[in-house]
Every structure is written in C-alpha cells, then in structure tokens.
Scaffold this active site. Structure first.
Site, PDB file in Angstrom:
ATOM      1  N   GLU A  54      -1.379  65.208  61.156  1.00 45.10           N
ATOM      2  CA  GLU A  54      -0.956  66.088  62.258  1.00 45.10           C
ATOM      3  C   GLU A  54      -1.713  67.402  62.268  1.00 45.10           C
ATOM      4  OE1 GLU A  54       1.017  64.523  60.120  1.00 45.10           O
ATOM      5  OE2 GLU A  54       1.909  63.026  61.435  1.00 45.10           O
ATOM      6  N   HIS A 123      12.716  62.129  61.114  1.00 44.57           N
ATOM      7  CA  HIS A 123      12.174  61.760  62.424  1.00 44.57           C
ATOM      8  C   HIS A 123      12.978  62.397  63.552  1.00 44.57           C
ATOM      9  CE1 HIS A 123      10.213  58.695  59.974  1.00 44.57           C
ATOM     10  NE2 HIS A 123       9.395  58.456  60.987  1.00 44.57           N
TER      11      HIS A 123
END
Lengths: 322, 320
Positions: A54, A123
């Site tokens: 990321e 998540h």
C-alpha cells in the site's frame, strides 16, 4: 435511470471519467483483475494491478498526481491505509502547502470498510475521521449508488487528494442511478427527508438506519429530518445548522467509534453555532471504543441500528429542561 | 539535450562545490548566533551532488530530501531565495512554508521534496510514471541516503520501478551516518548498491568525494536510464563531515574516521587536481572562492531584507 449496485456505480464512474480525461488512470490491488472491462477498454497502461504494497501504491499515486496524472488507486480495506499513512498524510496532504502551492495532488484513494462481511477488525475499521483530521485531504463516504457515482466523478475532477470510503454493507445493494454525466459536488449534504421535530445526521449505511428510524418516528407523530452528509470534508455546515435551527434537536449517527469521531465535530459545531436553538442535549450514536469482531451478532451490535436511533430521537422530543 | 555531448568545465564544478560549502557555512554561522534556523547540512558531500546534477539534462526531474542544498544549488537555485526560505521569508522558493527541510523548486525540475526519510523513494515511481505516460523526455533522479535505504519504501520503490520499467536514476548518497547512528549499526551490507541486484537493477558504487568520477559515473548511468527506460542505482560513497542537524557536537563520531574523511575533502581534492593539471592557478582558485563569498553575502542581505509572510498565509495553499 438505470439500476446499479454501488460497486458497479463505481465502475461506471471510472469508465466515464477515463473516457473523458486521458490523464486518469487506475491502479491497485487486483483492480485490473476485478474490473477487467476497464483493461479491455483502456489498456494495461492505464489499468494496472500492483504489488500488495500500500505504501508504494499510494506514494506512486502522489508522485503521479503531483506531476500531471490523475490517479485513482484501490487499497482494498481501510485498515490497510495504515501502511499508506506517510504517503497520504505527509505527502499528499502536506506537499502542496509546504511547497508554497507549487504542486497539486488530484488523486482518489478507494477503500472499503464497515460491517457486512464479517471480515474482522483488520479489514473493517471505519477510520475516516483520521483523514478528516489531516489537513489537505478531502473525505467522502456515499450511502447509495447514485451518490457513489456522482461523488467519484467529482472526486476524480477535484484537484485535491480525496479519500473515498465504500461501505462494505452497501456494496452490492442496487439503486437507481441517473444515466450519463451527473456529478455530486464534494462538500454538499443531501436532505433525504424533511422534518421539523428532530434532525438525524449520518453517512454511509447508518443513513438507511436513520431513514428507518424516521419511519418509526412518523408513526408516533414525530417528524424527523434526515441528512446524509456524503462528504465528511468539506463538511456541509450550512445544511446541518439550518436543519438544527429548525428542529432544535440533533442525533448524529455513524458506524465509526464515537470517541473523536466525525459526530463529535458535528456536535461541537452545533453547540458553538446553534446553542440557543437547541431544545435538548445533542446525542451521538456510534460504535464502541473496540475493534470490530468478526462474529455476525457482534459485528451488527457495533453499528447503531434504527431502534436505538428512534429511541434517542424520541427521548429528545420529550426532553424537559430541569 | 544530453549533457554528455558537452564538455563540462571542471572549474565550473569546483565553483559549484565552493558555493554549496559557503552557503552551508553561512547557515552554520547564522544558526550559531540564532539568526538562521538550524539545518541538515551536506558538508563533505558536495562532489556527490555536483557530479550527478551536472550529468543531467534540463528536462530531467529531481527528487531530493532534507539534505538538499547541494542538489538545489548545483541545479541553479538562487542562494538568496534559498536562504530566504530557510529563514522563513516570503521570497523563499516555497514562500517560507517549507524552511530548509523540504524545498522544492518546480521551475528547476526539483519536485515533491519530502523530509520523511524514504518518502522521496515512495514518490519517485509516480513521477517517472507521469514522464512515461505523458510522453515527456526527462528521466527522474531520486537522491536518498543510506538511512532511507533501510526503509521499506526503498525496496518497494525498486521493485515497482523494475516491474513497471520506470526511468529512474536512484542516487544513494551513502554518507555513513543515519542521523545519529553509524550505518554499520543499521545496515546488513556495506553497500546499498548490493541490494539493487535483487531487483534486477544495474548498480555501481563510485568514490563520492571525487567529483570527476561521480560526473562520469552519473553520465553513464543517466544515459543508460535514458536509453533503456529502466532504473539504475548509483551509490556515492561519501561522508557527512558535520552533524545530523545544526548544532551537533558530534561527540558520537570516531575522530579517526572523521579525520580520514576530512583528508579527502572533495573540494580540496578537486582544487588540487585542477592546479596540478594546469587548469587553474592558485590565484584563480582564490578568486573563485572570493567570488562565491561575495555571492553568499549578497544572498544573505537579500534574505534578511525579505519580509516574513503575512499571517493570512497561515491557511493559504492547503487546498487547490
């Protein structure tokens, strides 16, 4: 009008904006796999899969945005943004200011969060308030497919970095979407239901819980006004204040942790700007100061539901000053 | 324009190094009296900056970091506007919003400077992506230190640049120090260039205190990036002779190590070499130093005369 899910509305916005502007490109974790229609139409140069890293996805987007491209990146789940914080907060959010305005960063970061899939706390973490608190960034979170499409088109055209939160629980809910060119301006809330007794302010899936609560309240003779913020920054202060000035009562609702959440800012805003109009204390309903559990009943219990919202509104309407 | 095709006057390289040294010494002196905020100087690393920047074309883009004076001045930044920026004045390149640590000068192709160690590495692939997607000719040069090479962003950046064929010349200034920590305590290899091979990126280590060697290596590296469209890593083996940040007593530095590097001062080496080769007389060398000193004096007067930004600037340029 066409009927699309929120997920497909995002795809439609990407398609239209990539057709309109050749500097728009998308890359991220599996986006070329999952949205292969984009690869077919725009080619592998403009639609790219990336490593599951990321930091470099976001950094690459910031570097590209600062030098002439308009990237949209997919970082999958909001907790993964932790790996991209330097790039989003220190680079995208600050380098325009620190350079004396020499650069701008038109980039959109797509990320999913919220209850619905039982994916657990790494998540599912509604961390949108972190980015509201970071200068230079804009933050949006739509509650329906039409807004998702219109807000994403506006976000791609905006010259600032935009964090675009997608509510997992709404992702495959169908909704009516206007065909063709229709943008939803950033920083403009929607009044989804007019009412004079109490204002319910929310965003994301809890907007629907507010609408359900408003139905319940109507049966008891209470007219609730429901505001969908859509954008968290810029915040549509005028619409909030106008509503509370009218109703004198405010319930702010979001799935994110109540502590230092967006609701705290809205409560403070109303206390500062509309105190004299308040007929009752402000109520905030939000998740607890806890990670989200995966187990279905616990995941659902994290989120303010319609019954709790209606009960809070009802209490406010019968509130008597001591 | 490919600078390789042009003969670069070695006296010009010396003059640039002298300018960088004089500029940073003025800042050190000023920070001692409180007149100028402290900075991260690049004293001792001038050849590494000057050699690389002079190997570049005008349309190449540079990403630098907090130790940027050499890159900025070698690229032609005005020392007066730089000093104004360091002093927080409105004539600074960033209107006084940056200070010394993150100066960008877009008009010179010095873009997106970040002081977060490793951030320049995270931003470089995107800048190179813009160059290729928008069909712009320049390559991207990313200056970073051995400290930044220990960040995950170094490895993520090299992986992506190799994977996506991005025209990036990575330039590691291995100055032996990572803030207050010697690189031996922090890095598993002596040379950062060794890591490039894992990503299939060609790399080379050069004596970073020898400006001619750096120039030649950088010309070759830049040409390779230009021709292949792929990344290359050049490691300049050099030394930070002053502290991490001014003031810094350097009590943590082994005096023998520092002395050995001071004996290889890049400016003295270049000057002695030019005199020995007959390119320069001692009198001409002294004249160059005088010229640079008067330029810094003018720059300092300019910066001191520049007004502080108005308070209305506090929230200017947060959003586009």
């Amino acid at each position: 009008m066409t009927t699309l899910t929120l997920y497909d509305a995002v795809g439609a916005a990407l398609t239209e904006e990539m057709r309109r502007d050749h500097s728009v490109l998308v890359f991220g974790e599996g986006i070329a796999t999952k949205r292969h229609d984009l690869v077919q139409e725009f080619g592998a140069r403009r639609v790219r899969n990336t490593p599951l890293a990321e930091g470099i996805i976001a950094g690459t987007a910031v570097g590209a945005a600062g030098t002439g491209l308009r990237p949209v990146i997919d970082l999958l789940f909001a907790p993964f943004l932790c790996y991209a914080m330097d790039e989003l907060v220190n680079s995208a959010g600050k380098l325009r200011y620190m350079s004396g305005g020499q650069f701008s960063f038109p980039l959109v970061t797509l990320t999913m969060t919220g209850a619905g899939w039982g994916v657990g706390a790494q998540h599912n973490h509604n961390n949108e308030a972190w980015f509201v608190h970071s200068p230079g960034l804009k933050v949006v979170m739509p509650s329906n497919p039409a807004d998702a499409k219109g807000l994403l088109k506006a976000a791609i055209r905006d010259d600032n970095p935009v964090l675009f939160f997608l509510d997992i629980g709404l992702l495959y809910q169908p909704g009516e979407v206007p065909a063709g060119e229709q943008t939803v301006p950033l920083g403009k809330a929607a009044v989804l239901r007019a009412g004079s007794d109490v204002t319910l302010v929310s965003y994301g899936k809890t907007v629907h819980h507010c609408l359900q609560a408003a139905d319940t309240l109507a049966g008891k003779g209470i007219a609730a006004e429901v505001i969908d913020l859509r954008s968290l920054k810029p915040l549509d202060e005028a619409t909030i204040l106008a509503s509370v000035t009218k109703t004198g009562r405010l319930v702010v609702v979001h799935e994110a942790n109540r502590l230092c959440g967006v609701g705290a800012e809205i409560a403070a805003l109303v206390a500062e700007e509309a105190f004299a109009r308040l007929k009752a204390p402000i109520v905030r309903l939000g998740g607890p100061d806890a990670p989200v559990a995966s187990s279905y009943p616990l995941e659902q219990a994290f989120v303010p539901q319609a019954e709790a919202i209606a009960a809070a509104a009802e209490r406010l309407c019968s509130y008597q000053h001591a | 324009m490919n600078p390789k095709q042009h003969e670069i006057d070695p006296r010009q390289l010396l003059q640039q190094m002298l300018l960088i040294r004089a500029y940073e010494e003025a800042i050190v002196a000023g920070s001692g009296t409180g007149k100028i905020p402290g900075t991260c100087t690049s004293v001792g690393q001038e050849a590494a900056a000057v050699g690389v920047v002079n190997a570049l074309a005008g349309d190449d883009l540079i990403l630098t970091n907090h130790r940027s004076a050499g890159h900025l001045l070698a690229r032609g930044a005005d020392p007066g506007r730089l000093l104004a920026e360091v002093m927080g004045r409105s004539d600074g390149y960033c209107r006084g919003h940056s200070g010394s640590l993150h100066i960008s000068v877009k008009e010179l192709g010095i873009v997106l400077t970040s002081t977060i160690v490793g951030a320049e590495l995270s931003l470089a692939p995107g800048v190179a992506l813009s160059q290729t997607m928008l069909n712009r000719p320049g390559i991207v040069v990313c200056f970073f230190g051995d400290g930044a090479a220990c960040e995950g962003s170094f490895h993520e950046s090299l992986n992506l640049a190799a994977l996506w064929n991005l025209p990036i010349l990575y330039v590691c200034e291995n100055n032996q120090w990572q803030a207050f920590v010697h690189r031996r305590e922090a890095t598993s290899r002596d040379h950062i260039a060794d890591w490039a091979a894992s990503y299939g990126i060609p790399a080379r280590t050069v004596d970073g205190n020898d400006v001619s060697a750096v120039l030649a290596a950088a010309q070759e590296a830049a040409a390779q990036v230009r021709e292949s469209g792929r990344p290359y890593l050049l490691e300049n083996w050099t030394y930070r002779t002053r502290g991490h940040f001014e003031p810094d007593d350097q009590a943590y530095v082994d005096p023998a190590e520092r002395e050995a590097w001071l004996a290889r001062d890049p400016i003295a080496m270049c000057r002695d070499c030019l005199i020995a080769d007959g390119h320069l007389t001692p009198a001409q060398a002294a004249a160059l130093a005088d010229k640079v000193a008067s330029r810094i004096a003018v720059a300092q007067s300019f910066a001191e005369a520049s007004p502080f930004p108005d308070v209305s600037e506090l929230t200017r340029n947060v959003y586009a």
